[in-house]
Scaffold this motif. Sequence first.
Motif, PDB file in Angstrom:
ATOM      1  N   GLY A   1      44.656  52.329  36.276  1.00 18.69           N
ATOM      2  CA  GLY A   1      45.019  50.827  35.996  1.00 18.69           C
ATOM      3  C   GLY A   1      44.178  49.920  35.983  1.00 18.69           C
ATOM      4  N   ALA A   2      43.291  50.130  37.418  1.00 16.66           N
ATOM      5  CA  ALA A   2      42.879  48.772  37.929  1.00 16.66           C
ATOM      6  C   ALA A   2      41.166  48.699  38.009  1.00 16.66           C
ATOM      7  CB  ALA A   2      42.951  48.741  39.607  1.00 16.66           C
ATOM      8  N   LEU A   3      40.518  50.083  37.439  1.00 19.41           N
ATOM      9  CA  LEU A   3      38.965  50.194  36.677  1.00 19.41           C
ATOM     10  C   LEU A   3      38.491  49.282  36.174  1.00 19.41           C
ATOM     11  CD1 LEU A   3      39.123  54.404  36.416  1.00 19.41           C
ATOM     12  CD2 LEU A   3      38.933  52.831  38.589  1.00 19.41           C
ATOM     13  N   SER A   4      39.213  48.278  35.828  1.00 22.87           N
ATOM     14  CA  SER A   4      38.308  47.063  34.803  1.00 22.87           C
ATOM     15  C   SER A   4      39.529  46.075  34.600  1.00 22.87           C
ATOM     16  CB  SER A   4      38.699  47.972  32.746  1.00 22.87           C
ATOM     17  OG  SER A   4      39.586  48.101  33.169  1.00 22.87           O
ATOM     18  N   ALA A   5      39.740  45.871  35.527  1.00 24.06           N
ATOM     19  CA  ALA A   5      40.619  44.563  35.875  1.00 24.06           C
ATOM     20  C   ALA A   5      39.882  44.017  36.106  1.00 24.06           C
ATOM     21  CB  ALA A   5      41.691  45.050  36.803  1.00 24.06           C
ATOM     22  N   GLY A   6      38.957  43.875  37.282  1.00 23.09           N
ATOM     23  CA  GLY A   6      37.527  43.057  37.328  1.00 23.09           C
ATOM     24  C   GLY A   6      38.610  42.230  38.793  1.00 23.09           C
ATOM     25  N   LEU A   7      39.271  42.388  38.760  1.00 18.80           N
ATOM     26  CA  LEU A   7      40.371  41.126  40.086  1.00 18.80           C
ATOM     27  C   LEU A   7      39.213  40.594  40.987  1.00 18.80           C
ATOM     28  CD1 LEU A   7      43.766  42.763  40.103  1.00 18.80           C
ATOM     29  CD2 LEU A   7      43.018  40.898  38.172  1.00 18.80           C
ATOM     30  N   GLU A   8      38.678  41.781  41.762  1.00 15.66           N
ATOM     31  CA  GLU A   8      37.817  40.960  43.111  1.00 15.66           C
ATOM     32  C   GLU A   8      37.072  40.787  43.019  1.00 15.66           C
ATOM     33  OE1 GLU A   8      38.402  45.804  42.546  1.00 15.66           O
ATOM     34  OE2 GLU A   8      38.376  44.036  41.210  1.00 15.66           O
ATOM     35  N   TRP A   9      36.119  40.312  41.168  1.00 11.84           N
ATOM     36  CA  TRP A   9      34.698  39.709  41.259  1.00 11.84           C
ATOM     37  C   TRP A   9      34.947  38.121  41.655  1.00 11.84           C
ATOM     38  CZ3 TRP A   9      30.231  41.091  41.248  1.00 11.84           C
ATOM     39  CH2 TRP A   9      29.106  40.782  40.825  1.00 11.84           C
ATOM     40  N   PRO A  10      36.246  37.560  41.109  1.00  8.96           N
ATOM     41  CA  PRO A  10      36.097  36.387  41.179  1.00  8.96           C
ATOM     42  C   PRO A  10      35.962  35.990  43.321  1.00  8.96           C
ATOM     43  CG  PRO A  10      37.832  36.203  39.902  1.00  8.96           C
ATOM     44  CD  PRO A  10      37.088  38.079  39.995  1.00  8.96           C
ATOM     45  N   SER A  11      36.208  36.730  44.096  1.00  6.66           N
ATOM     46  CA  SER A  11      35.895  36.775  44.943  1.00  6.66           C
ATOM     47  C   SER A  11      35.134  37.113  46.069  1.00  6.66           C
ATOM     48  CB  SER A  11      37.804  37.438  45.964  1.00  6.66           C
ATOM     49  OG  SER A  11      36.707  39.022  45.839  1.00  6.66           O
TER      50      SER A  11
END
Length: 263
Positions: free
Chosen positions: A239-249
């Motif tokens: 479920g987290a593979l394409s979330a992109g949560l890390e990119w902004p950081s």
Amino acid sequence: MSLGVHEAFEMRTGSVQETTPRTAEEQQVRTDLAAAYQLCAMFGWDDLIYTHLSARVPGSDHHYLVNPLGLAFDEITASNLIKIDLDGNIIGDNPHGFRPNYAGFVIHGGIHSAREDAGCIMHLHTEAQMALSCLATGLLPLTQHAMRFHGRVGYHAYEGIALSEDERLRFIADLADHAVLILNNHGSLTVGRTVAQAFVEMYYLEKSARTQLLAQATGQTLVIPDDAVVDLTAQQWSGALSAGLEWPSLLRRLDRAESVYAS
């Protein structure tokens, strides 16, 4: 007289005038891809001017962006990335006059042509991933991070520097629909729908490779979870593979370092 790789590439390809204006979507992909190059340099994943990351131009199934061979990763910006087609022709401006890496053209062009979901491809030669690529075991599900890749890794036998377009077919077959391809005796690549996804896959692949090598270096018996736990963990990751949560950081990290990736 036998021609060198780069001379042969220049003879078989050319430049094509760009007939449509650059879109905001393309500019965003350029910015993200340049950021990925800068982050690779920041994390020590670069290899002088070699290895390559690419991204598909939005709205096109035959144009993609790559680095000009001759610039280090920390010199890559949104404006100096070059656009090429699947035949290797440069589309539009080429501010530094450098051509793309021919091996990159072989690898990236083949995968972009075969995988509709290949929005971004990252190919690196980190020490950990080269070491992992020499192991007959391949990537083992030793850690929670490594289990992210369970059932998502292909392997490609070494054939020399990737200069043969015939090898494209074998790259495509060995990658299949996986997110990762371990290039034996060489390195690795990751595929993502976006630059963010491909980069984060590479981050966790690098960490998985390093921890496996550290564990194996102890010479102690390895503890490998049973198949059911590995399957469960891979499913939990899905479920987290394409979330992109890390990119902004990651972009904020570059901004704090006053990187000029967006220029």
